[in-house]
Design a protein around this motif. Sequence first.
Motif, PDB file in Angstrom:
ATOM      1  N   MET A 111       0.846  -1.192   0.000  1.00 19.75           N
ATOM      2  CA  MET A 111       0.000   0.000   0.000  1.00 19.75           C
ATOM      3  C   MET A 111       0.882   1.242   0.000  1.00 19.75           C
ATOM      4  N   ARG A 112       0.484   2.212  -0.814  1.00 22.59           N
ATOM      5  CA  ARG A 112       1.248   3.442  -0.939  1.00 22.59           C
ATOM      6  C   ARG A 112       0.423   4.611  -0.396  1.00 22.59           C
ATOM      7  N   LEU A 113       1.092   5.458   0.392  1.00 23.16           N
ATOM      8  CA  LEU A 113       0.441   6.646   0.927  1.00 23.16           C
ATOM      9  C   LEU A 113       1.110   7.884   0.357  1.00 23.16           C
ATOM     10  N   TYR A 114       0.319   8.717  -0.286  1.00 24.03           N
ATOM     11  CA  TYR A 114       0.775  10.028  -0.735  1.00 24.03           C
ATOM     12  C   TYR A 114       0.496  11.004   0.398  1.00 24.03           C
ATOM     13  N   TYR A 115       1.535  11.711   0.834  1.00 24.47           N
ATOM     14  CA  TYR A 115       1.416  12.474   2.068  1.00 24.47           C
ATOM     15  C   TYR A 115       2.401  13.629   2.073  1.00 24.47           C
ATOM     16  N   HIS A 116       2.316  14.460   3.102  1.00 23.25           N
ATOM     17  CA  HIS A 116       3.382  15.416   3.415  1.00 23.25           C
ATOM     18  C   HIS A 116       3.578  15.382   4.922  1.00 23.25           C
ATOM     19  N   PRO A 117       4.823  15.368   5.412  1.00 21.93           N
ATOM     20  CA  PRO A 117       5.065  15.168   6.844  1.00 21.93           C
ATOM     21  C   PRO A 117       4.530  16.277   7.741  1.00 21.93           C
ATOM     22  N   VAL A 118       4.327  17.493   7.226  1.00 23.14           N
ATOM     23  CA  VAL A 118       3.802  18.554   8.086  1.00 23.14           C
ATOM     24  C   VAL A 118       2.298  18.746   7.919  1.00 23.14           C
ATOM     25  N   SER A 119       1.656  17.860   7.193  1.00 23.46           N
ATOM     26  CA  SER A 119       0.197  17.855   7.115  1.00 23.46           C
ATOM     27  C   SER A 119      -0.354  17.090   8.308  1.00 23.46           C
ATOM     28  N   ALA A 120      -1.166  17.749   9.131  1.00 26.94           N
ATOM     29  CA  ALA A 120      -1.752  17.072  10.294  1.00 26.94           C
ATOM     30  C   ALA A 120      -2.669  15.937   9.855  1.00 26.94           C
TER      31      ALA A 120
ATOM     32  N   LEU B 205       0.719   8.077  11.735  1.00 28.12           N
ATOM     33  CA  LEU B 205       0.761   7.779  13.162  1.00 28.12           C
ATOM     34  C   LEU B 205       0.046   6.470  13.464  1.00 28.12           C
ATOM     35  N   ALA B 206      -1.164   6.327  12.933  1.00 32.97           N
ATOM     36  CA  ALA B 206      -1.922   5.097  13.145  1.00 32.97           C
ATOM     37  C   ALA B 206      -1.208   3.901  12.528  1.00 32.97           C
ATOM     38  N   ALA B 207      -0.680   4.088  11.332  1.00 28.25           N
ATOM     39  CA  ALA B 207       0.015   2.984  10.661  1.00 28.25           C
ATOM     40  C   ALA B 207       1.244   2.552  11.438  1.00 28.25           C
ATOM     41  N   GLN B 208       2.009   3.507  11.930  1.00 27.01           N
ATOM     42  CA  GLN B 208       3.180   3.183  12.743  1.00 27.01           C
ATOM     43  C   GLN B 208       2.773   2.411  13.987  1.00 27.01           C
ATOM     44  N   HIS B 209       1.737   2.868  14.667  1.00 26.60           N
ATOM     45  CA  HIS B 209       1.326   2.231  15.919  1.00 26.60           C
ATOM     46  C   HIS B 209       0.816   0.806  15.673  1.00 26.60           C
ATOM     47  N   MET B 210       0.106   0.603  14.569  1.00 19.66           N
ATOM     48  CA  MET B 210      -0.456  -0.717  14.269  1.00 19.66           C
ATOM     49  C   MET B 210       0.543  -1.636  13.589  1.00 19.66           C
ATOM     50  N   GLY B 211       1.616  -1.056  13.061  1.00 22.56           N
ATOM     51  CA  GLY B 211       2.537  -1.855  12.268  1.00 22.56           C
ATOM     52  C   GLY B 211       2.010  -2.152  10.878  1.00 22.56           C
ATOM     53  N   ALA B 212       1.179  -1.261  10.356  1.00 26.71           N
ATOM     54  CA  ALA B 212       0.649  -1.432   9.007  1.00 26.71           C
ATOM     55  C   ALA B 212       1.704  -0.988   7.996  1.00 26.71           C
ATOM     56  N   PRO B 213       2.066  -1.846   7.057  1.00 25.16           N
ATOM     57  CA  PRO B 213       3.134  -1.491   6.104  1.00 25.16           C
ATOM     58  C   PRO B 213       2.637  -0.474   5.079  1.00 25.16           C
ATOM     59  N   LEU B 214       3.358   0.624   4.958  1.00 21.68           N
ATOM     60  CA  LEU B 214       3.032   1.653   3.978  1.00 21.68           C
ATOM     61  C   LEU B 214       4.295   2.062   3.232  1.00 21.68           C
ATOM     62  N   GLU B 215       4.169   2.240   1.934  1.00 24.16           N
ATOM     63  CA  GLU B 215       5.214   2.892   1.155  1.00 24.16           C
ATOM     64  C   GLU B 215       4.833   4.362   1.063  1.00 24.16           C
ATOM     65  N   LEU B 216       5.723   5.234   1.509  1.00 25.71           N
ATOM     66  CA  LEU B 216       5.405   6.653   1.583  1.00 25.71           C
ATOM     67  C   LEU B 216       5.936   7.392   0.363  1.00 25.71           C
TER      68      LEU B 216
END
Length: 205
Positions: free
Chosen positions: A1-10, A17-28
């Motif tokens: 799974m790929r997430l399009y994001y920006h690190p300073v977007s809340a 944050l949720a993915a990190q806590h759950m251990g959900a694998p994401l390609e950023l």
Amino acid sequence: MRLYYHPVSANARRVTLAAQHMGAPLELTEVNLLDEADRRRLLAINPNNKVPVLQDGDFVLWESCAIMQYLADRTPGHTLYPQDVRQRADINRWMFWGGEHFAPALATFAFEHIWKGVTGQGGPNPAELERAGKLVARFAAVADAQLAGRQWLLGDSLTLADFVVATPLMYIEQAHLPVKDYAHLMAWFGRIQQLEAWKRTEPVW
């Protein structure tokens, strides 16, 4: 799974944050929101032209809370979004409250104190800050009352709702958010900041 994001977007940080806590694998994939070419590519997958966007094979999903819920359903072995229908309704209530009420009030402070300067739109507008300050006071009081006597928003268990409500507070210093007088809210935010997932998703300012 790929997430399009920006690190300073809340909104994007809710998801990481949720993915990190759950251990959900994401390609950023970071989207430069000030770059026209990146904006055009983003518009092709999200008609709102905003991050975050999740791509899971041929399935494309936007809206941060929907993405968080999807990841929770796809990731076994966590307690952030339990199966019980009433527990989920309560979590959804606070996720929607955070997105519809708390975050927009705080976002005005972020826009006036941070993003206007970044985009060359001048300094803060006192009238806008006064208007938003009244909303922040109203909604911060709601969160503060909810957190009295509770470790997390819904009691003893951390949930997706905590992440939705917490992420706009990432700008607390830079945007001069008027929330520091709410003792229960600040104590809770301190606990959020101690989470390993929060530390791992902290942007560089």
